[in-house]
Design a protein around this motif. Structure first.
Motif, PDB file in Angstrom:
ATOM      1  N   ILE A  54       0.806  -1.214   0.048  1.00  0.00           N
ATOM      2  CA  ILE A  54       0.026  -0.054  -0.068  1.00  0.00           C
ATOM      3  C   ILE A  54       0.847   1.244   0.033  1.00  0.00           C
ATOM      4  CG2 ILE A  54      -1.612   1.264   1.269  1.00  0.00           C
ATOM      5  CD1 ILE A  54      -2.836  -1.565   2.438  1.00  0.00           C
ATOM      6  N   PHE A  55       2.216   1.284   0.567  1.00  0.00           N
ATOM      7  CA  PHE A  55       2.901   2.225   0.763  1.00  0.00           C
ATOM      8  C   PHE A  55       3.392   2.777  -0.666  1.00  0.00           C
ATOM      9  CE2 PHE A  55       6.914   4.344   1.613  1.00  0.00           C
ATOM     10  CZ  PHE A  55       6.540   5.391   2.637  1.00  0.00           C
ATOM     11  N   LYS A  56       3.473   1.893  -1.465  1.00  0.00           N
ATOM     12  CA  LYS A  56       3.996   2.228  -2.794  1.00  0.00           C
ATOM     13  C   LYS A  56       3.142   3.475  -3.446  1.00  0.00           C
ATOM     14  CE  LYS A  56       5.733  -2.402  -4.366  1.00  0.00           C
ATOM     15  NZ  LYS A  56       5.576  -3.383  -5.030  1.00  0.00           N
ATOM     16  N   LYS A  57       1.807   3.410  -3.034  1.00  0.00           N
ATOM     17  CA  LYS A  57       0.971   4.730  -3.473  1.00  0.00           C
ATOM     18  C   LYS A  57       1.447   6.130  -3.011  1.00  0.00           C
ATOM     19  CE  LYS A  57      -3.189   1.725  -3.633  1.00  0.00           C
ATOM     20  NZ  LYS A  57      -4.583   1.569  -3.093  1.00  0.00           N
ATOM     21  N   CYS A  58       1.966   5.825  -1.581  1.00  0.00           N
ATOM     22  CA  CYS A  58       2.607   6.993  -1.063  1.00  0.00           C
ATOM     23  C   CYS A  58       4.083   7.402  -1.325  1.00  0.00           C
ATOM     24  CB  CYS A  58       2.676   6.909   0.606  1.00  0.00           C
ATOM     25  SG  CYS A  58       1.364   6.023   1.244  1.00  0.00           S
ATOM     26  N   GLN A  59       4.728   6.668  -2.064  1.00  0.00           N
ATOM     27  CA  GLN A  59       6.066   7.141  -2.529  1.00  0.00           C
ATOM     28  C   GLN A  59       6.100   8.063  -3.691  1.00  0.00           C
ATOM     29  OE1 GLN A  59       7.534   2.968  -3.473  1.00  0.00           O
ATOM     30  NE2 GLN A  59       8.525   2.901  -1.488  1.00  0.00           N
ATOM     31  N   ALA A  60       5.165   8.624  -4.262  1.00  0.00           N
ATOM     32  CA  ALA A  60       4.749   9.639  -5.149  1.00  0.00           C
ATOM     33  C   ALA A  60       5.375  10.999  -4.502  1.00  0.00           C
ATOM     34  CB  ALA A  60       3.865   9.667  -5.786  1.00  0.00           C
ATOM     35  N   CYS A  61       4.982  10.934  -2.879  1.00  0.00           N
ATOM     36  CA  CYS A  61       5.188  11.989  -2.342  1.00  0.00           C
ATOM     37  C   CYS A  61       6.129  12.076  -1.166  1.00  0.00           C
ATOM     38  CB  CYS A  61       3.840  12.548  -1.850  1.00  0.00           C
ATOM     39  SG  CYS A  61       2.654  13.110  -3.015  1.00  0.00           S
ATOM     40  N   HIS A  62       6.547  10.576  -0.663  1.00  0.00           N
ATOM     41  CA  HIS A  62       7.037  10.733   0.420  1.00  0.00           C
ATOM     42  C   HIS A  62       8.335   9.562   0.177  1.00  0.00           C
ATOM     43  CE1 HIS A  62       4.643  12.711   3.274  1.00  0.00           C
ATOM     44  NE2 HIS A  62       3.560  11.978   2.630  1.00  0.00           N
ATOM     45  N   SER A  63       9.401   9.740   0.733  1.00  0.00           N
ATOM     46  CA  SER A  63      10.546   8.629   1.020  1.00  0.00           C
ATOM     47  C   SER A  63      10.583   7.831   1.997  1.00  0.00           C
ATOM     48  CB  SER A  63      11.934   9.232   0.486  1.00  0.00           C
ATOM     49  OG  SER A  63      12.255  10.361   1.370  1.00  0.00           O
ATOM     50  N   GLU A 108      13.412   6.098   3.205  1.00  0.00           N
ATOM     51  CA  GLU A 108      14.613   5.214   3.409  1.00  0.00           C
ATOM     52  C   GLU A 108      15.462   6.257   4.421  1.00  0.00           C
ATOM     53  OE1 GLU A 108      15.130   7.242  -0.593  1.00  0.00           O
ATOM     54  OE2 GLU A 108      13.715   5.889   0.320  1.00  0.00           O
ATOM     55  N   LYS A 109      16.386   5.648   5.099  1.00  0.00           N
ATOM     56  CA  LYS A 109      17.240   6.549   6.066  1.00  0.00           C
ATOM     57  C   LYS A 109      17.838   7.211   5.289  1.00  0.00           C
ATOM     58  CE  LYS A 109      20.466   5.956  10.003  1.00  0.00           C
ATOM     59  NZ  LYS A 109      21.274   5.001  10.611  1.00  0.00           N
ATOM     60  N   GLY A 110      17.617   8.721   5.630  1.00  0.00           N
ATOM     61  CA  GLY A 110      18.481   9.922   5.108  1.00  0.00           C
ATOM     62  C   GLY A 110      17.932  10.096   3.698  1.00  0.00           C
ATOM     63  N   GLY A 111      16.545   9.741   3.424  1.00  0.00           N
ATOM     64  CA  GLY A 111      16.075   9.798   2.091  1.00  0.00           C
ATOM     65  C   GLY A 111      15.526  11.502   1.872  1.00  0.00           C
ATOM     66  N   PRO A 112      15.370  11.873   0.799  1.00  0.00           N
ATOM     67  CA  PRO A 112      15.029  13.117   0.284  1.00  0.00           C
ATOM     68  C   PRO A 112      13.611  13.493   0.711  1.00  0.00           C
ATOM     69  CG  PRO A 112      14.939  11.805  -1.633  1.00  0.00           C
ATOM     70  CD  PRO A 112      15.266  10.814  -0.495  1.00  0.00           C
ATOM     71  N   ASN A 113      13.355  14.753   1.032  1.00  0.00           N
ATOM     72  CA  ASN A 113      11.994  15.365   1.114  1.00  0.00           C
ATOM     73  C   ASN A 113      11.545  15.274  -0.362  1.00  0.00           C
ATOM     74  OD1 ASN A 113      12.299  15.293   3.851  1.00  0.00           O
ATOM     75  ND2 ASN A 113      13.427  17.183   3.769  1.00  0.00           N
ATOM     76  N   LYS A 114      10.203  15.051  -0.593  1.00  0.00           N
ATOM     77  CA  LYS A 114       9.621  15.429  -1.648  1.00  0.00           C
ATOM     78  C   LYS A 114       8.416  16.451  -1.961  1.00  0.00           C
ATOM     79  CE  LYS A 114      10.649  10.594  -3.247  1.00  0.00           C
ATOM     80  NZ  LYS A 114       9.909   9.211  -4.013  1.00  0.00           N
ATOM     81  N   VAL A 115       7.238  15.986  -2.219  1.00  0.00           N
ATOM     82  CA  VAL A 115       6.063  16.906  -1.998  1.00  0.00           C
ATOM     83  C   VAL A 115       5.688  16.825  -0.205  1.00  0.00           C
ATOM     84  CG1 VAL A 115       3.649  17.123  -2.330  1.00  0.00           C
ATOM     85  CG2 VAL A 115       5.309  16.257  -4.444  1.00  0.00           C
ATOM     86  N   GLY A 116       6.220  15.573   0.229  1.00  0.00           N
ATOM     87  CA  GLY A 116       6.148  15.243   1.633  1.00  0.00           C
ATOM     88  C   GLY A 116       7.307  15.054   2.224  1.00  0.00           C
ATOM     89  N   PRO A 117       7.646  14.878   3.509  1.00  0.00           N
ATOM     90  CA  PRO A 117       8.809  14.762   4.251  1.00  0.00           C
ATOM     91  C   PRO A 117       9.111  13.329   4.172  1.00  0.00           C
ATOM     92  CG  PRO A 117       7.088  15.176   5.904  1.00  0.00           C
ATOM     93  CD  PRO A 117       6.514  15.621   4.487  1.00  0.00           C
ATOM     94  N   ASP A 118      10.402  13.074   4.421  1.00  0.00           N
ATOM     95  CA  ASP A 118      10.888  11.606   4.449  1.00  0.00           C
ATOM     96  C   ASP A 118      10.123  11.222   5.536  1.00  0.00           C
ATOM     97  OD1 ASP A 118      12.491   9.270   3.980  1.00  0.00           O
ATOM     98  OD2 ASP A 118      13.837   9.930   5.534  1.00  0.00           O
ATOM     99  N   LEU A 119       9.610   9.638   5.490  1.00  0.00           N
ATOM    100  CA  LEU A 119       8.999   9.194   6.884  1.00  0.00           C
ATOM    101  C   LEU A 119       9.819   8.110   7.437  1.00  0.00           C
ATOM    102  CD1 LEU A 119       5.392   8.649   5.036  1.00  0.00           C
ATOM    103  CD2 LEU A 119       6.377  10.331   6.470  1.00  0.00           C
ATOM    104  N   TRP A 120      11.435   8.090   7.090  1.00  0.00           N
ATOM    105  CA  TRP A 120      11.920   7.053   8.012  1.00  0.00           C
ATOM    106  C   TRP A 120      12.159   7.498   9.478  1.00  0.00           C
ATOM    107  CZ3 TRP A 120      14.875   2.860   7.654  1.00  0.00           C
ATOM    108  CH2 TRP A 120      15.848   2.583   8.554  1.00  0.00           C
ATOM    109  N   ASP A 121      11.913   6.492  10.392  1.00  0.00           N
ATOM    110  CA  ASP A 121      11.556   6.581  11.793  1.00  0.00           C
ATOM    111  C   ASP A 121      10.783   7.779  12.378  1.00  0.00           C
ATOM    112  OD1 ASP A 121      12.558   5.651  14.335  1.00  0.00           O
ATOM    113  OD2 ASP A 121      13.772   7.148  14.681  1.00  0.00           O
ATOM    114  N   ILE A 122       9.512   7.447  11.590  1.00  0.00           N
ATOM    115  CA  ILE A 122       8.231   8.424  11.662  1.00  0.00           C
ATOM    116  C   ILE A 122       7.732   8.290  13.043  1.00  0.00           C
ATOM    117  CG2 ILE A 122       6.745   7.189  10.646  1.00  0.00           C
ATOM    118  CD1 ILE A 122       6.730  10.817  10.555  1.00  0.00           C
ATOM    119  N   ILE A 123       7.450   6.823  13.754  1.00  0.00           N
ATOM    120  CA  ILE A 123       6.862   6.616  14.640  1.00  0.00           C
ATOM    121  C   ILE A 123       7.706   7.313  15.822  1.00  0.00           C
ATOM    122  CG2 ILE A 123       6.140   4.941  16.306  1.00  0.00           C
ATOM    123  CD1 ILE A 123       5.028   4.604  13.563  1.00  0.00           C
TER     124      ILE A 123
END
Length: 217
Positions: free
Chosen positions: A78-87, A89-104
């Motif tokens: 399901i997260f593949k749908k989110c990858q258009a706006c969010h990365s 991976e650790k140290g991943g780039p911000n896209k339309v939305g912020p990187d979600l590594w370690d979001i919890i």
């Protein structure tokens, strides 16, 4: 003209008048449209059934309960749908939305290098608000309803199973995944405290008296 012809003409005239008059009476009787006693249309409204209020809507399941049966593998799909706006991976780039590594449990609107909306900054309360499991669950359900003024255009995931799977996957995006919330652990299950001003319960008959409290040092 003799009297016989006059009588015939009068008889014919009277007969014609009688026929016309009879036709008028019959037509009035056939096509009569009596006026109603009260003008307007009668609208019959169904009275609500007596016997108590309507049944309440089913309550949403807490995320702690949903995560007990969640599958991170399904969430990754399901997260593949989110990858258009969010990365993710650790140290991943911000896209339309912020990187979600370690979001919890990450502070809201505090990811470095991303320009957050005014609505998200207000929700973050200066970074004191965190992306807890509950906050993520509510936000993914309907972003714009949960955070007023957010720039996120995603409509949300209405299905409990989909949200739980995505959150289970987001939990894996960390070097040290946060513990899952304990199902049923809430203030409702805590033992009730005695009301202020009430006397403490008496010990059971035959029980040893309680030891005196140690003096404060």
């Amino acid at each position: 003209m003799d009297s016989n012809e006059v009588n015939k003409l009068l008889a014919a005239f009277l007969g014609t008048v009688f026929i016309v008059f009879s036709v008028g009476i019959v037509s009035d009787a056939l096509f009569a449209s009596p006026a109603p006693e009260k003008p307007g249309f009668a609208i019959e409204a169904t009275e609500p059934a007596e016997g108590g209020p309507a049944a309440p809507a089913a309550e949403a399941k807490p995320i702690a309960e949903l995560l007990t049966t969640a599958h991170a593998e399904a969430g990754a799909a399901i997260f593949k749908k989110c990858q258009a706006c969010h990365s993710g991976e650790k140290g991943g780039p911000n896209k339309v939305g912020p990187d979600l590594w370690d979001i919890i449990d990450r502070p809201v609107a505090e990811h470095e290098g991303f320009a957050y909306s005014a609505g998200m900054k207000e929700f973050s309360k200066g970074g004191s608000e965190k992306w807890t499991y509950d906050n993520l669950n509510h936000f993914i359900t309907s972003p714009k309803k949960f955070v007023k003024g957010t720039a996120m255009g995603f409509a949300g995931l209405p299905k409990d199973e989909d949200r739980a799977n995505v959150i289970a996957y987001l939990r894996t995006l960390s070097d040290n995944p946060k513990p899952l919330p304990a199902p049923g652990a809430s203030a409702e299950n805590a033992p009730a405290k005695p009301a202020e001003g009430t006397a403490p319960a008496k010990p059971a008959e035959g029980a040893a008296p309680a030891a005196p409290a140690a003096p404060a040092k």
